[in-house]
Design a protein around this motif. Structure first.
Motif, short mmCIF file in Angstrom:
data_model
loop_
_atom_site.label_atom_id
_atom_site.label_comp_id
_atom_site.label_asym_id
_atom_site.label_seq_id
_atom_site.Cartn_x
_atom_site.Cartn_y
_atom_site.Cartn_z
N UNK A 1 0.85 -1.18 0.00
CA UNK A 1 0.00 0.00 0.00
C UNK A 1 0.89 1.23 0.00
N UNK A 2 0.37 2.34 -0.52
CA UNK A 2 1.11 3.60 -0.47
C UNK A 2 0.54 4.49 0.62
N UNK A 3 1.44 5.19 1.30
CA UNK A 3 1.06 6.06 2.41
C UNK A 3 0.88 7.48 1.88
N UNK A 4 -0.28 8.06 2.13
CA UNK A 4 -0.56 9.43 1.68
C UNK A 4 -0.70 10.36 2.86
N UNK A 5 0.38 11.00 3.26
CA UNK A 5 0.37 11.88 4.43
C UNK A 5 -0.26 13.21 4.05
N UNK A 6 -1.35 13.57 4.73
CA UNK A 6 -2.09 14.77 4.33
C UNK A 6 -2.54 15.58 5.54
N UNK A 7 -2.39 16.89 5.42
CA UNK A 7 -3.03 17.82 6.34
C UNK A 7 -4.52 17.84 6.00
N UNK A 8 -5.37 17.69 7.02
CA UNK A 8 -6.82 17.67 6.82
C UNK A 8 -7.43 18.90 7.45
N UNK A 9 -8.19 19.65 6.66
CA UNK A 9 -8.88 20.86 7.10
C UNK A 9 -10.32 20.50 7.44
N UNK A 10 -10.77 20.82 8.66
CA UNK A 10 -12.12 20.49 9.10
C UNK A 10 -12.94 21.78 9.18
N UNK A 11 -14.09 21.78 8.51
CA UNK A 11 -14.91 22.99 8.43
C UNK A 11 -15.86 23.09 9.62
N UNK A 12 -16.11 24.33 10.03
CA UNK A 12 -16.96 24.61 11.18
C UNK A 12 -18.29 25.22 10.79
N UNK A 13 -18.39 25.66 9.53
CA UNK A 13 -19.64 26.24 9.05
C UNK A 13 -19.68 26.18 7.53
N UNK A 14 -20.85 26.48 6.97
CA UNK A 14 -21.03 26.41 5.53
C UNK A 14 -20.11 27.40 4.82
N UNK A 15 -19.38 26.89 3.82
CA UNK A 15 -18.45 27.73 3.07
C UNK A 15 -18.77 27.60 1.58
N UNK A 16 -19.26 28.68 1.00
CA UNK A 16 -19.62 28.69 -0.41
C UNK A 16 -19.10 29.96 -1.06
N UNK A 17 -18.29 29.80 -2.12
CA UNK A 17 -17.77 30.93 -2.87
C UNK A 17 -17.06 31.94 -1.95
#
Length: 258
Positions: free
Chosen positions: A104-120
């Motif tokens: 398997x390949x390891x994909x190290x990623x920063x994950x951004x978690x949203x706190x409210x609706x974000x549109x445009x």
């Protein structure tokens, strides 16, 4: 001490806690728990979106392929995919190695978690919609497909360990300058930095939100560096993200169900 949100195994909701400066233990109420002894559920509940080709080296590694048919040029917009709910697992959960794969390949990623609706949203205001950050291992079966969904390779059960907690955004001053390290069985196998992103965290959020909406609880993986380490059965995988902590899991052969 930094404020975090964590989901203990079996708990229906996120709990408020604090992570110690060494990132080795947390304090939950009056109890101190060592991370090495912690098994917890993923601290996220929304849709998890992954991003391809957002590290400069990852795009450069493709070379002339991006100029060949059917694409003819490098991508001009974010290349996205979804890690569905079946892929999610938590700290110290095993990563299943399917019977039809040797590595398997390891994909190290920063994950951004949203706190409210974000549109445009604008690039300048993008982080206003963020609750915090966590660590993801975007696991996949090695493959050469780009610009199209590699569902069988990326959407297997347990192919997105994430956590162990969400660290609130005020404790991460600059998500665009974080060192990313991957250790396999204690040996450093990969090191990079989010300073090498093609689109910064704010720019990526802005560009994606221009054509789709993020909702509270959704997660955006900002990309995976080039030269992803390969792992096999029994390997212990540890991803460290500067200022956030670490995520650790072990690879185990997938159980064959009758």
């Amino acid at each position: 001490m930094k404020n975090i949100r964590i989901k203990l195994t079996g708990s229906p909701t996120l709990k408020e806690a604090s992570i110690h400066q060494d990132f080795h233990s947390i304090t939950l109420s009056t109890q101190t728990i060592q991370l090495e002894n912690l098994i917890c559920d993923p601290p996220v509940h929304g849709t998890v979106y992954g991003t391809l080709l957002n590290y400069k080296g990852e795009l450069e590694a493709l070379g002339d392929q991006v100029h060949n048919a059917p694409y003819q040029k490098p991508p001009v917009a974010p290349v996205l995919y979804i890690k569905p709910v079946n892929t999610l697992s938590g700290m110290h959960h095993s990563i299943p190695l399917p019977a039809d794969a040797t590595h398997l390949s390891v994909g190290a990623a920063l994950a951004v978690v949203f706190n409210e609706t974000a549109s445009n949203v604008t690039e300048q205001k993008a982080l206003d919609y963020v609750l915090g950050y966590t660590i993801a291992n975007d696991v996949s079966i090695p493959h050469d497909m780009y610009f199209r969904p590699a569902i069988k390779q990326k959407a297997r059960d347990g192919f997105c360990p994430i956590g162990p907690y969400i660290i609130l955004k005020e404790h991460v001053k600059d998500p665009d300058h974080l060192t990313v390290r991957v250790f396999v069985n204690g040996e450093l196998k990969q090191e990079n930095t989010t300073a090498n992103l093609i689109r910064s965290v704010s720019k990526l959020i802005s560009d994606v939100s221009s054509f789709m909406t993020f909702y509270k609880g959704d997660v955006l993986l900002i990309g995976v560096p080039e030269n992803k380490p390969l792992v096999q059965n029994g390997d212990v995988v540890r991803i460290e993200l500067e200022g956030i902590g670490y995520l650790e899991n072990v690879v185990q052969l997938e159980e064959v169900k009758g």
